[in-house]
Design a protein around this motif. Structure first.
Motif, PDB file in Angstrom:
ATOM      1  N   VAL A   1       2.258  -8.457  -4.665  1.00 28.50           N
ATOM      2  CA  VAL A   1       1.128  -7.165  -4.677  1.00 28.50           C
ATOM      3  C   VAL A   1       0.133  -7.125  -3.705  1.00 28.50           C
ATOM      4  N   THR A   2       1.051  -6.436  -2.892  1.00 27.23           N
ATOM      5  CA  THR A   2      -0.746  -6.332  -1.850  1.00 27.23           C
ATOM      6  C   THR A   2      -0.920  -4.979  -1.493  1.00 27.23           C
ATOM      7  N   GLY A   3      -0.714  -3.835  -2.582  1.00 23.38           N
ATOM      8  CA  GLY A   3      -1.543  -2.682  -2.208  1.00 23.38           C
ATOM      9  C   GLY A   3      -0.802  -1.518  -4.260  1.00 23.38           C
ATOM     10  N   GLY A   4      -1.820  -0.602  -3.615  1.00 27.62           N
ATOM     11  CA  GLY A   4      -1.235   0.388  -4.137  1.00 27.62           C
ATOM     12  C   GLY A   4      -1.411   0.083  -6.004  1.00 27.62           C
ATOM     13  N   THR A   5      -1.389   1.153  -7.616  1.00 28.62           N
ATOM     14  CA  THR A   5      -2.087   1.038  -8.551  1.00 28.62           C
ATOM     15  C   THR A   5      -1.174   0.818  -9.352  1.00 28.62           C
ATOM     16  N   SER A   6      -0.344   0.085  -9.885  1.00 30.28           N
ATOM     17  CA  SER A   6       0.917   0.225 -10.827  1.00 30.28           C
ATOM     18  C   SER A   6       0.594  -0.357 -12.436  1.00 30.28           C
TER      19      SER A   6
ATOM     20  N   ALA B   1       1.045  -0.912   0.017  1.00 32.49           N
ATOM     21  CA  ALA B   1      -0.180  -0.571  -0.097  1.00 32.49           C
ATOM     22  C   ALA B   1       1.418   1.701   0.005  1.00 32.49           C
ATOM     23  N   GLY B   2       0.277   2.383  -0.209  1.00 39.53           N
ATOM     24  CA  GLY B   2       0.983   3.518  -0.602  1.00 39.53           C
ATOM     25  C   GLY B   2       1.984   3.672  -1.831  1.00 39.53           C
ATOM     26  N   VAL B   3       2.046   2.627  -2.380  1.00 34.86           N
ATOM     27  CA  VAL B   3       3.045   2.796  -3.639  1.00 34.86           C
ATOM     28  C   VAL B   3       1.562   2.705  -5.121  1.00 34.86           C
ATOM     29  N   THR B   4       1.639   4.151  -5.221  1.00 36.82           N
ATOM     30  CA  THR B   4       0.538   4.632  -6.446  1.00 36.82           C
ATOM     31  C   THR B   4       1.390   4.878  -7.986  1.00 36.82           C
ATOM     32  N   GLY B   5       0.631   4.637  -8.752  1.00 34.70           N
ATOM     33  CA  GLY B   5       1.094   5.300 -10.104  1.00 34.70           C
ATOM     34  C   GLY B   5       2.562   5.000 -10.681  1.00 34.70           C
ATOM     35  N   SER B   6       3.280   4.011 -10.226  1.00 37.23           N
ATOM     36  CA  SER B   6       4.752   3.593 -10.326  1.00 37.23           C
ATOM     37  C   SER B   6       4.461   2.521 -12.269  1.00 37.23           C
ATOM     38  N   LEU B   7       5.810   2.403 -12.017  1.00 26.06           N
ATOM     39  CA  LEU B   7       5.994   1.223 -13.464  1.00 26.06           C
ATOM     40  C   LEU B   7       7.097   0.455 -13.206  1.00 26.06           C
ATOM     41  N   VAL B   8       6.612  -0.446 -12.722  1.00 25.77           N
ATOM     42  CA  VAL B   8       7.685  -1.240 -12.863  1.00 25.77           C
ATOM     43  C   VAL B   8       7.889  -2.956 -14.050  1.00 25.77           C
ATOM     44  N   GLN B   9       8.545  -2.058 -14.526  1.00 22.41           N
ATOM     45  CA  GLN B   9       9.380  -2.971 -15.870  1.00 22.41           C
ATOM     46  C   GLN B   9      10.347  -3.585 -15.786  1.00 22.41           C
ATOM     47  N   ARG B  10      11.062  -4.060 -17.109  1.00 20.55           N
ATOM     48  CA  ARG B  10      12.097  -4.807 -17.473  1.00 20.55           C
ATOM     49  C   ARG B  10      12.760  -5.290 -16.298  1.00 20.55           C
ATOM     50  N   ASN B  11      12.301  -5.708 -15.284  1.00 22.63           N
ATOM     51  CA  ASN B  11      13.378  -6.841 -14.035  1.00 22.63           C
ATOM     52  C   ASN B  11      13.306  -8.469 -14.616  1.00 22.63           C
ATOM     53  N   ARG B  12      14.149  -9.030 -14.318  1.00 20.75           N
ATOM     54  CA  ARG B  12      14.625 -10.703 -14.751  1.00 20.75           C
ATOM     55  C   ARG B  12      14.225 -11.116 -13.447  1.00 20.75           C
ATOM     56  N   ILE B  13      14.086 -12.004 -12.356  1.00 20.94           N
ATOM     57  CA  ILE B  13      13.615 -12.566 -11.293  1.00 20.94           C
ATOM     58  C   ILE B  13      13.990 -14.165 -11.453  1.00 20.94           C
TER      59      ILE B  13
END
Length: 176
Positions: free
Chosen positions: A51-56, A17-29
C-alpha cells in the motif's frame, strides 16, 4: 514473480495514491516471490499487499508468501507505506521459507513504513522464516518505521492495534 540478477520487486496486490474508500477483502495471495543474487539495499522485494496511498479497509485477506524467496529476500506480508489512514482487520499472514544465503534482510508479516494513521485489529501475523548458517536477518511478526500516529490522534478509532495474534519463530523478535 520475477527472477534475475538485478533488483526487482513483486507483489500480489498493489494499492497506490488516488484509491480512496476501497474495501480490499477476501483475497488469497500465495507464491509471490522475487529472487535474485543481490543483497542488502538491492535485495529482492516480495510483498503480499503493498500500500503506497489511498484510504482503504483491508479485511479477511489470506497471505502466505516467502517459501520460494531465497537469497537475501525482503519478504513482507502487508506493507503499509502510504501516508493516509488505513484499517486492517481480520487478515491472516504467514511468512514462510528459509533465507538461502547469508542474508541480512529482515522480514515482516506486517510492516508500517509510513506515519499515516492506522488501525490494526483482529489479525493473525505469523513469521516462520528462518536463516541458514551465517544469516543475520531477523524475522518479525510486526514492525514499524515510526511510532507517529499510533496513539494520541484526535480519531482513536484509526490509531490502534488491538486483539491481534502475533507469532515469530524467535519469540524475542515478535515486534520491531
Amino acid at each position: 514473480n520475477q527472477i534475475g540478477a538485478a533488483a526487482y520487486g513483486a507483489f500480489g496486490i498493489g494499492i497506490s495514491a488516488g484509491v480512496t474508500g476501497s474495501l480490499v477483502q477476501r483475497n488469497r495471495i500465495a507464491t509471490v516471490y522475487c529472487d535474485n543474487t543481490a543483497t542488502g539495499a538491492s535485495a529482492p522485494l516480495s510483498y503480499g499487499i503493498h500500500v503506497t496511498g489511498g484510504t482503504s479497509i483491508y479485511a479477511n485477506n489470506s497471505i502466505a508468501i516467502g517459501y520460494l524467496s531465497g537469497n537475501d529476500g525482503k519478504v513482507i506480508g502487508i506493507n503499509d507505506a502510504g501516508s493516509t489512514a488505513n484499517l486492517y482487520v481480520y487478515n491472516s499472514v504467514d511468512i514462510l521459507g528459509t533465507a538461502f544465503a547469508a542474508g541480512v534482510s529482515s522480514t515482516y508479516a506486517f510492516y508500517r513504513a509510513s506515519t499515516g494513521a492506522i488501525g490494526i485489529r483482529n489479525n493473525a501475523f505469523v513469521n516462520e522464516r528462518t536463516n541458514t548458517a551465517g544469516g543475520t536477518g531477523v524475522h518479525y511478526a510486526i514492525g514499524t518505521a515510526s511510532t507517529t500516529n499510533w496513539i494520541g490522534n484526535s480519531n482513536p478509532a484509526l490509531v490502534t492495534s488491538d486483539f491481534n495474534f502475533l507469532s515469530a519463530r524467535d519469540v524475542s523478535k515478535t515486534a520491531d
